[in-house]
Scaffold this motif. Structure first.
Motif, PDB file in Angstrom:
ATOM      1  N   ARG A   1       0.900  -1.192   0.083  1.00 40.63           N
ATOM      2  CA  ARG A   1       0.052  -0.419   0.342  1.00 40.63           C
ATOM      3  C   ARG A   1       0.920   1.152   0.346  1.00 40.63           C
ATOM      4  N   GLY A   2       2.382   0.951  -0.083  1.00 41.08           N
ATOM      5  CA  GLY A   2       2.721   1.682   0.245  1.00 41.08           C
ATOM      6  C   GLY A   2       3.324   2.453   1.524  1.00 41.08           C
ATOM      7  N   GLN A   3       3.135   2.185   2.081  1.00 43.21           N
ATOM      8  CA  GLN A   3       3.274   2.581   3.460  1.00 43.21           C
ATOM      9  C   GLN A   3       4.502   2.174   4.662  1.00 43.21           C
ATOM     10  N   ASN A   4       4.582   2.773   5.962  1.00 44.47           N
ATOM     11  CA  ASN A   4       5.464   1.864   6.320  1.00 44.47           C
ATOM     12  C   ASN A   4       5.711   1.616   7.923  1.00 44.47           C
ATOM     13  N   PRO A   5       5.669   0.443   7.890  1.00 44.17           N
ATOM     14  CA  PRO A   5       5.031  -0.692   9.042  1.00 44.17           C
ATOM     15  C   PRO A   5       5.505  -0.191  10.632  1.00 44.17           C
ATOM     16  N   PHE A   6       6.399   0.790  10.354  1.00 45.09           N
ATOM     17  CA  PHE A   6       6.313   1.739  11.656  1.00 45.09           C
ATOM     18  C   PHE A   6       5.812   2.650  11.765  1.00 45.09           C
ATOM     19  N   GLU A   7       5.565   3.342  10.929  1.00 42.37           N
ATOM     20  CA  GLU A   7       5.269   5.185  11.401  1.00 42.37           C
ATOM     21  C   GLU A   7       3.061   4.823  11.286  1.00 42.37           C
ATOM     22  N   ILE A   8       3.369   5.605  12.244  1.00 49.64           N
ATOM     23  CA  ILE A   8       2.174   5.555  13.734  1.00 49.64           C
ATOM     24  C   ILE A   8       1.092   6.052  12.503  1.00 49.64           C
ATOM     25  N   PRO A   9       1.242   6.972  11.699  1.00 48.20           N
ATOM     26  CA  PRO A   9      -0.194   7.424  11.308  1.00 48.20           C
ATOM     27  C   PRO A   9      -0.048   6.218  10.397  1.00 48.20           C
ATOM     28  N   ASP A  10       0.434   5.639   9.261  1.00 47.49           N
ATOM     29  CA  ASP A  10      -0.057   4.437   8.320  1.00 47.49           C
ATOM     30  C   ASP A  10      -0.798   3.210   9.422  1.00 47.49           C
TER      31      ASP A  10
ATOM     32  N   ASN B   1      -2.006   3.347  12.074  1.00 48.51           N
ATOM     33  CA  ASN B   1      -3.298   3.552  12.294  1.00 48.51           C
ATOM     34  C   ASN B   1      -4.215   3.741  11.310  1.00 48.51           C
ATOM     35  N   SER B   2      -4.289   4.380  10.219  1.00 48.44           N
ATOM     36  CA  SER B   2      -4.491   4.195   8.854  1.00 48.44           C
ATOM     37  C   SER B   2      -4.900   2.817   7.549  1.00 48.44           C
ATOM     38  N   ALA B   3      -3.672   1.833   8.435  1.00 51.60           N
ATOM     39  CA  ALA B   3      -3.813   0.939   8.136  1.00 51.60           C
ATOM     40  C   ALA B   3      -4.930   0.035   8.215  1.00 51.60           C
ATOM     41  N   ALA B   4      -4.850   0.097   9.456  1.00 45.68           N
ATOM     42  CA  ALA B   4      -5.096  -0.737  10.823  1.00 45.68           C
ATOM     43  C   ALA B   4      -6.147  -1.461  10.362  1.00 45.68           C
ATOM     44  N   PRO B   5      -7.618  -1.019  10.081  1.00 46.13           N
ATOM     45  CA  PRO B   5      -8.934  -1.638   9.520  1.00 46.13           C
ATOM     46  C   PRO B   5      -8.561  -2.880   8.587  1.00 46.13           C
ATOM     47  N   LEU B   6      -7.401  -2.595   7.752  1.00 47.98           N
ATOM     48  CA  LEU B   6      -7.180  -3.740   6.638  1.00 47.98           C
ATOM     49  C   LEU B   6      -6.449  -4.179   6.210  1.00 47.98           C
ATOM     50  N   LEU B   7      -5.689  -4.837   7.981  1.00 48.10           N
ATOM     51  CA  LEU B   7      -4.556  -5.431   8.036  1.00 48.10           C
ATOM     52  C   LEU B   7      -5.518  -6.769   8.452  1.00 48.10           C
ATOM     53  N   SER B   8      -4.573  -8.258   8.773  1.00 51.34           N
ATOM     54  CA  SER B   8      -4.845  -9.186   8.658  1.00 51.34           C
ATOM     55  C   SER B   8      -5.313  -9.440  10.538  1.00 51.34           C
ATOM     56  N   ALA B   9      -6.417 -10.401  10.549  1.00 44.79           N
ATOM     57  CA  ALA B   9      -6.457 -10.170  11.872  1.00 44.79           C
ATOM     58  C   ALA B   9      -5.258 -10.744  13.108  1.00 44.79           C
TER      59      ALA B   9
END
Length: 675
Positions: free
Chosen positions: A218-227, A229-237
């Motif tokens: 998704r072009g996001q960083n796994p450690f950046e807090i905004p990324d 939080n924004s990706a949380a609903p789409l991540l695996s359980a």
């Protein structure tokens, strides 16, 4: 609008102040010891001014962050454009971090001003010869800088670095009186127990890194807090659940929640201003902040939220019961802090992070005031044991009045600050139980609601027990009545000073007293107060305005007034003689006094018996069977191989000639066969 350099300076000023004190002033401490306090106070004051600027800058952003772009730190795996992992560093300024920065710097500033009087008396530094005075202010500056770095961090790696620095400087401050064995032991205990929780934090970081592919696509960083939080609903359980649980483990350790709550009462061995800062706005608040900062990640897993809420509810009650029987005034307040942090985790667990932060804000004011009041009392009677106090309101009227204000606010008496946030926690728990009846969240909401109500009644009882034993009745002698065997080495020649504390201590306490009275009504009142709109705090965080549930407020106030009445009846009016209570009461009292034997379980059963003896026996077996056995095997092989080879060394030349001939023939035959 504040710029990025000014935000970095919020962290940098206390850091610079600490370095100046250690590197420049401490070598000349005999002549410049007062300058260390001035440098520390000016540095924190500058950070406080910048924090207010930052808070004003985020007011119009409706809960959004000011977009300061992160800076590249280093990359792993080549070029970023080709999918390599990039670690960034930056500042994240939004309503949450701005509010926390103001609370941290504001409380730290008041505590350091208070320390001018308290540490001078405690250190007996009238002649300016006490070399640890600069060390104290340097540690306080570093500690504040570490906490500010944590709340302003843009990514989790950066946050973890400051998270560990908070632990390091808390260790140094708790063990500040390192010549006292109890203080040194308490510092080690705090450091080790919180490291257990931090291991969960590290596991969460490794889990996020191992699943970085879900972010990179998704072009996001796994450690950046905004990324995150924004990706949380789409991540695996699985990613969401295990990452959230690991982060919560770190929060449990830092915020002393069950079952890692044993370190905080012992941390009272540090100087009282240190206890005040740790409990009010810094170290123990870090866990609540972390969950609030990463709340979208937690919200993506309802199961983890239930764990958070139940942990908070159980902790709130367990800690409150232990405060009922404790005689050390600072340890009563320490158990109270653990219990109130439980309230905050209840609010987080039922999906109301704004309510949790509102209670964190109010708690910072009245709990800091209670600790500073305990320090003011100690300044006079030279002991923290309430059994040797009593009657202090006669010569400490200001301290008494401020303690009553803070106690009423802690108990949640209308209209003081604690009432508003405590009532919102109860209302949030009840609301979730009614919105989702019969579900896991509904059951958890109802359970935590009743646990919080029980804790509210006990809170009112133990805080007024503290007030009555400390300020009412007849004076019981102070440090002069404490048996010599129970005194620390540096208390052997201490004497009672009958009088009020100096202005350097009373002024910060008075400021906190005003906040303990009005912060709740001003920040989140249900009515408009002049220029301050109703529910200002909720609007600031862009959250729904909480409703005042009249029957919940009435029920909680009834329990609170009942707890106060019972405390007055037992300890003020002496209507009940606890010594004549049934045997079962004394057994329960012993269990509570021993903190449910949790220290015994950890230190004796787990550490000394299970770990120490188990590791010792395993190490002994490995040493004898594996290490010694390997060495013996090598020796046996060497001895026996030598004997065999020795048989070939006969000294007969004809035998050697035959052996050489056989070897040559064998080589020739092998060559001919292969060709």
């Amino acid at each position: 609008m504040i710029n990025e350099a000014a935000v970095w300076a919020i962290v940098g000023l206390p850091l610079l102040g600490g370095f100046l004190i250690i590197a420049v002033l401490r070598p000349w401490t005999r002549s410049l010891w007062q300058a260390s306090a001035s440098v520390g106070i000016v540095a924190i004051g500058g950070a406080f001014a910048l924090s207010l600027w930052a808070l004003n800058s985020v007011r119009g952003h409706h809960g959004e962050s000011i977009g300061f772009s992160p800076h590249s730190w280093f990359t792993v795996g080549g070029d970023v454009t080709q999918g390599a992992f990039e670690l960034t560093i930056g500042v994240l300024l939004d309503p949450l971090s701005a509010m926390m920065a103001v609370v941290i710097t504001g409380v730290s500033l008041l505590v350091q001003v208070y320390s001018l009087g308290y540490m001078r008396k405690a250190a007996n530094a009238e002649d300016g010869a006490f070399v640890d005075y600069p060390r104290y202010f340097a540690y306080m500056s570093f500690f504040t800088a570490a906490m500010l770095g944590l709340v302003l961090a843009y990514n989790l790696i950066q946050a973890f670095l400051f998270w560990e620095l908070v632990g390091l400087f808390s260790y140094l401050l708790i063990g500040f009186w390192f010549h006292r064995p109890a203080a040194a032991a308490a510092a080690k205990k705090a450091f080790i127990v919180t490291r257990i929780g931090d291991f969960g934090f590290m596991l969460a970081l490794m889990w996020l890194f191992s699943h970085r592919g879900e972010f990179l696509v998704r072009g996001q960083n796994p450690f950046e807090i905004p990324d995150i939080n924004s990706a949380a609903p789409l991540l695996s359980a699985s990613l969401v659940t295990w990452a959230a649980l690991g982060l919560f483990a770190g929060a449990v350790g830092k915020s002393a929640q069950f079952p890692l709550n044993t370190w905080l009462p012992d941390a009272m061995e540090g100087p009282t201003p240190v206890s005040s800062l740790i409990h009010a706005a810094t170290m123990v608040a870090a866990g609540v902040f972390l969950v609030a900062r990463m709340f979208p990640l937690f919200e993506a897993s309802s199961w983890v939220l239930n764990v958070v809420a139940l942990t908070g509810g159980v902790t709130a009650v367990i800690a409150a019961t232990m405060a009922l029987v404790t005689n050390d005034i600072k340890r009563v307040l320490a158990f109270s802090t653990v219990s109130q942090l439980g309230y905050m985790f209840i609010a987080l667990g039922v999906g109301a992070p704004g309510v949790a932060l509102f209670h964190l804000l109010n708690h910072a004011f009245f709990k800091c005031l209670l600790f500073l009041s305990a320090g003011s009392v100690h300044h006079s009677v030279q002991t923290f044991d309430m059994r040797y106090m009593g009657g202090l309101r006669a010569w400490m009227p200001v301290t008494y009045g401020l303690t009553v204000i803070a106690g009423l606010s802690l108990a949640g008496v209308f209209p003081l600050a604690g009432f508003w946030s405590k009532d919102e926690v109860l209302a949030a728990a009840w609301s979730i139980s009614q919105l989702t009846p019969g579900t896991g969240a509904g059951v958890v909401g109802q359970a935590t609601f009743w646990l919080a109500l029980v804790a509210a009644g006990m809170t009112a009882f133990y805080v007024f027990r503290l007030i009555i034993l400390t300020f009412h009745g007849e004076f019981r002698g102070g440090i002069e009545a404490v048996p010599m065997a129970d005194r620390a080495a540096d208390e052997a020649h201490s004497h009672v000073h009958k009088g009020e504390s100096p202005l350097s201590m009373l002024v910060p306490m008075s400021v906190l007293g005003l906040m303990a009275i009005g912060s709740g009504a001003v920040l989140n009142s249900v009515i408009e107060l002049g220029p301050v709109p109703a529910h200002w705090f909720s609007h600031f965080f862009n959250e729904p305005s909480p409703e005042l549930v009249v029957w919940i407020a009435g029920l909680s106030m009834t329990l609170v007034l009942g707890g106060i009445t019972l405390a007055v009846a037992i300890y003020g009016m002496k209507w009940f003689d606890l010594a004549r209570m049934p045997k079962q009461w004394h057994m329960l009292n012993r269990v509570l006094d021993q903190r449910y034997y949790m220290d015994y379980f950890y230190e004796t059963l787990v550490v000394r018996r299970a770990l120490f003896k188990g590791v010792f026996l395993a190490s002994d077996w490995i040493d004898r069977k594996v290490v010694d056995g390997t060495v013996d095997l090598v020796g046996w092989a060497g001895r026996n191989t030598g004997k065999f080879v020795g048989q070939l060394q006969s000294g007969q030349v004809q035998a050697y000639g035959i052996a050489v001939s056989v070897g040559v023939i064998t080589l020739l035959w092998t060559y001919l066969v292969r060709s």
